[in-house]
Design an enzyme around this catalytic site. Sequence first.
Site, PDB file in Angstrom:
ATOM      1  N   GLN A 135       0.853  -1.189   0.000  1.00 39.08           N
ATOM      2  CA  GLN A 135       0.000   0.000   0.000  1.00 39.08           C
ATOM      3  C   GLN A 135       0.893   1.246   0.000  1.00 39.08           C
ATOM      4  O   GLN A 135       1.667   1.464   0.945  1.00 39.08           O
ATOM      5  CB  GLN A 135      -0.931   0.069   1.212  1.00 39.08           C
ATOM      6  N   TYR A 192      -5.524  11.051   3.692  1.00 40.41           N
ATOM      7  CA  TYR A 192      -4.137  11.291   3.277  1.00 40.41           C
ATOM      8  C   TYR A 192      -4.131  11.984   1.908  1.00 40.41           C
ATOM      9  O   TYR A 192      -5.172  12.418   1.426  1.00 40.41           O
ATOM     10  CB  TYR A 192      -3.342   9.975   3.340  1.00 40.41           C
ATOM     11  N   ARG A 234      -7.533   2.273  -3.001  1.00 39.49           N
ATOM     12  CA  ARG A 234      -8.429   2.210  -1.840  1.00 39.49           C
ATOM     13  C   ARG A 234      -9.044   3.585  -1.626  1.00 39.49           C
ATOM     14  O   ARG A 234      -8.339   4.595  -1.641  1.00 39.49           O
ATOM     15  CB  ARG A 234      -7.661   1.813  -0.588  1.00 39.49           C
ATOM     16  N   GLY A 289      -9.262  -5.944   9.401  1.00 41.31           N
ATOM     17  CA  GLY A 289      -8.181  -5.200  10.028  1.00 41.31           C
ATOM     18  C   GLY A 289      -7.837  -5.723  11.408  1.00 41.31           C
ATOM     19  O   GLY A 289      -7.034  -6.646  11.563  1.00 41.31           O
TER      20      GLY A 289
HETATM   21  C1  LIG Z   1      -3.535  -0.277  13.805  1.00 37.24           C
HETATM   22  C2  LIG Z   1      -4.227   0.148  12.541  1.00 37.24           C
HETATM   23  C3  LIG Z   1      -3.504   0.736  11.524  1.00 37.24           C
HETATM   24  C4  LIG Z   1      -4.132   1.110  10.319  1.00 37.24           C
HETATM   25  N1  LIG Z   1      -3.365   1.595   9.287  1.00 37.24           N
HETATM   26  C5  LIG Z   1      -3.920   1.766   8.063  1.00 37.24           C
HETATM   27  C6  LIG Z   1      -3.097   2.056   6.919  1.00 37.24           C
HETATM   28  O1  LIG Z   1      -1.865   2.151   6.995  1.00 37.24           O
HETATM   29  N2  LIG Z   1      -3.726   2.192   5.721  1.00 37.24           N
HETATM   30  C7  LIG Z   1      -5.086   2.070   5.592  1.00 37.24           C
HETATM   31  O2  LIG Z   1      -5.606   2.214   4.468  1.00 37.24           O
HETATM   32  N3  LIG Z   1      -5.883   1.791   6.647  1.00 37.24           N
HETATM   33  C8  LIG Z   1      -5.323   1.597   7.868  1.00 37.24           C
HETATM   34  N4  LIG Z   1      -6.119   1.212   8.917  1.00 37.24           N
HETATM   35  C9  LIG Z   1      -7.556   0.950   8.706  1.00 37.24           C
HETATM   36  C10 LIG Z   1      -7.802  -0.537   8.448  1.00 37.24           C
HETATM   37  O3  LIG Z   1      -7.279  -0.924   7.176  1.00 37.24           O
HETATM   38  C11 LIG Z   1      -9.316  -0.863   8.483  1.00 37.24           C
HETATM   39  O4  LIG Z   1      -9.950  -0.082   7.496  1.00 37.24           O
HETATM   40  C12 LIG Z   1      -9.946  -0.607   9.836  1.00 37.24           C
HETATM   41  O5  LIG Z   1      -9.197  -1.230  10.857  1.00 37.24           O
HETATM   42  C13 LIG Z   1     -11.417  -1.119   9.895  1.00 37.24           C
HETATM   43  O6  LIG Z   1     -11.474  -2.504   9.642  1.00 37.24           O
HETATM   44  P1  LIG Z   1     -11.718  -3.586  10.834  1.00 37.24           P
HETATM   45  O7  LIG Z   1     -13.068  -3.324  11.402  1.00 37.24           O
HETATM   46  O8  LIG Z   1     -11.635  -4.922  10.182  1.00 37.24           O
HETATM   47  O9  LIG Z   1     -10.617  -3.361  11.838  1.00 37.24           O
HETATM   48  C14 LIG Z   1      -5.520   0.892  10.150  1.00 37.24           C
HETATM   49  C15 LIG Z   1      -6.253   0.323  11.203  1.00 37.24           C
HETATM   50  C16 LIG Z   1      -5.631  -0.066  12.372  1.00 37.24           C
HETATM   51  C17 LIG Z   1      -6.433  -0.747  13.462  1.00 37.24           C
END
Ligand SMILES: Cc1cc2nc3c(=O)[nH]c(=O)nc-3n(C[C@H](O)[C@H](O)[C@H](O)COP(=O)(O)O)c2cc1C
Length: 354
Positions: A98, A179, A226, A313
């Site tokens: 990514q 971003y 994304r 996530g």
């Molecule tokens: C610790 C953490 C770091 C994240 N870093 C990014 C990232 O670098 N890029 C991104 O697009 N989303 C990032 N996200 C968002 C996740 O990709 C995801 O959209 C979010 O956790 C919701 O999904 P979930 O309910 O399965 O956790 C991050 C989420 C968490 C928890």
Amino acid sequence: MTSAFEPVHVAGATLSNRIALAPMTRSRAGAGGIATGLVAEYYTQRASAGLIISEGIQPSVVGQGYPFTPGLHNAEQVAAWREVTDSVHAAGGRIFAQLMHSGRIGHPTLLPDGLVPVAPSAVAAQGQLFTGDGMKDFVTPHELTGAEVREAIADFAEAARNAVEAGFDGVELHGANGYLIHQFLAPGSNLRTDEWGGPVENRIRFAVEAVEAVAAAIGAERTALRVSPGNPYNDISEPDPQAAYEALVKEIDGLGLAYLHVLEYGPEAREATLALRKQFSGPFVLNPATEGPTDHRALSLIEDGVADLLAFGALFLANPDLPERLRTAGPYNTPDPTTFFGGDARGYTDYPTR
Ligand SMILES: Cc1cc2nc3c(=O)[nH]c(=O)nc-3n(C[C@H](O)[C@H](O)[C@H](O)COP(=O)(O)O)c2cc1C
């Protein structure tokens, strides 16, 4: 009826299932933005995902928004990622990088040589960020000149070439969560009056041209995007997102991309998600809006045809063998937010498998 445990064709390969590791910043890179052996171990543990999407990786020095995040803009970083991708492939996994340019979400103390964060317009995000030197207010970013906008696009293309050289199976451009790409899409952070701002066809131009440049560099079939329509995270103001995202998808649909990844914001967004799903003719990855972390209850979205793949996530962070656990509807290890960002193996590679 398609199940999440059936194979799917993405980027010229057959993925073993439709479960993706969502991109997650973990801030455990070594000095110089280098992925370490520990990073390789973390991703390799999660190789039973049909697709791993890496944490956000900065495509350029100024694109870094957080401490200890990895890069893909020099030879040393490429060599380090090669160890990660080799290890994931040896375990039977597939991994996309990514590319995340954080734009105005960043801080001068994180950047060398007196650099300051850059953005479409000189509008500071409200709020604070963690810098490694405590919490700091966001600063007013440097407004990119027209030439600098083109350089930022070229940096994405160069980093995408580096990703392929490092052995990644493809590249996902981070157009979500406030971003740089999202800052161009959203009227609150993009006040430009040139061809990069103003009406929808101008605000989508940066995203479209970045996708096109990456597709030209590494092939459309290895290029993905994304987006998170309407997500206010990082002080994004996007009052009427649907028109912009439909225009964006219309522009990129004909390219033959690897996939479109939608991070759904809010339970009322499903209709908008369905509209984008219908509009996009390639594989559709969904990170659905859920109460709490996405879990096995989301699997029906594959069965119902809402998405071709689902991204998980927090639960995948805490459960390296998540696909197996989804199959049995849990039980799950609980994610520990205190070890999400930075630190060592604790809360990173020490979550147990069953
Ligand atoms: C610790 C953490 C770091 C994240 N870093 C990014 C990232 O670098 N890029 C991104 O697009 N989303 C990032 N996200 C968002 C996740 O990709 C995801 O959209 C979010 O956790 C919701 O999904 P979930 O309910 O399965 O956790 C991050 C989420 C968490 C928890």
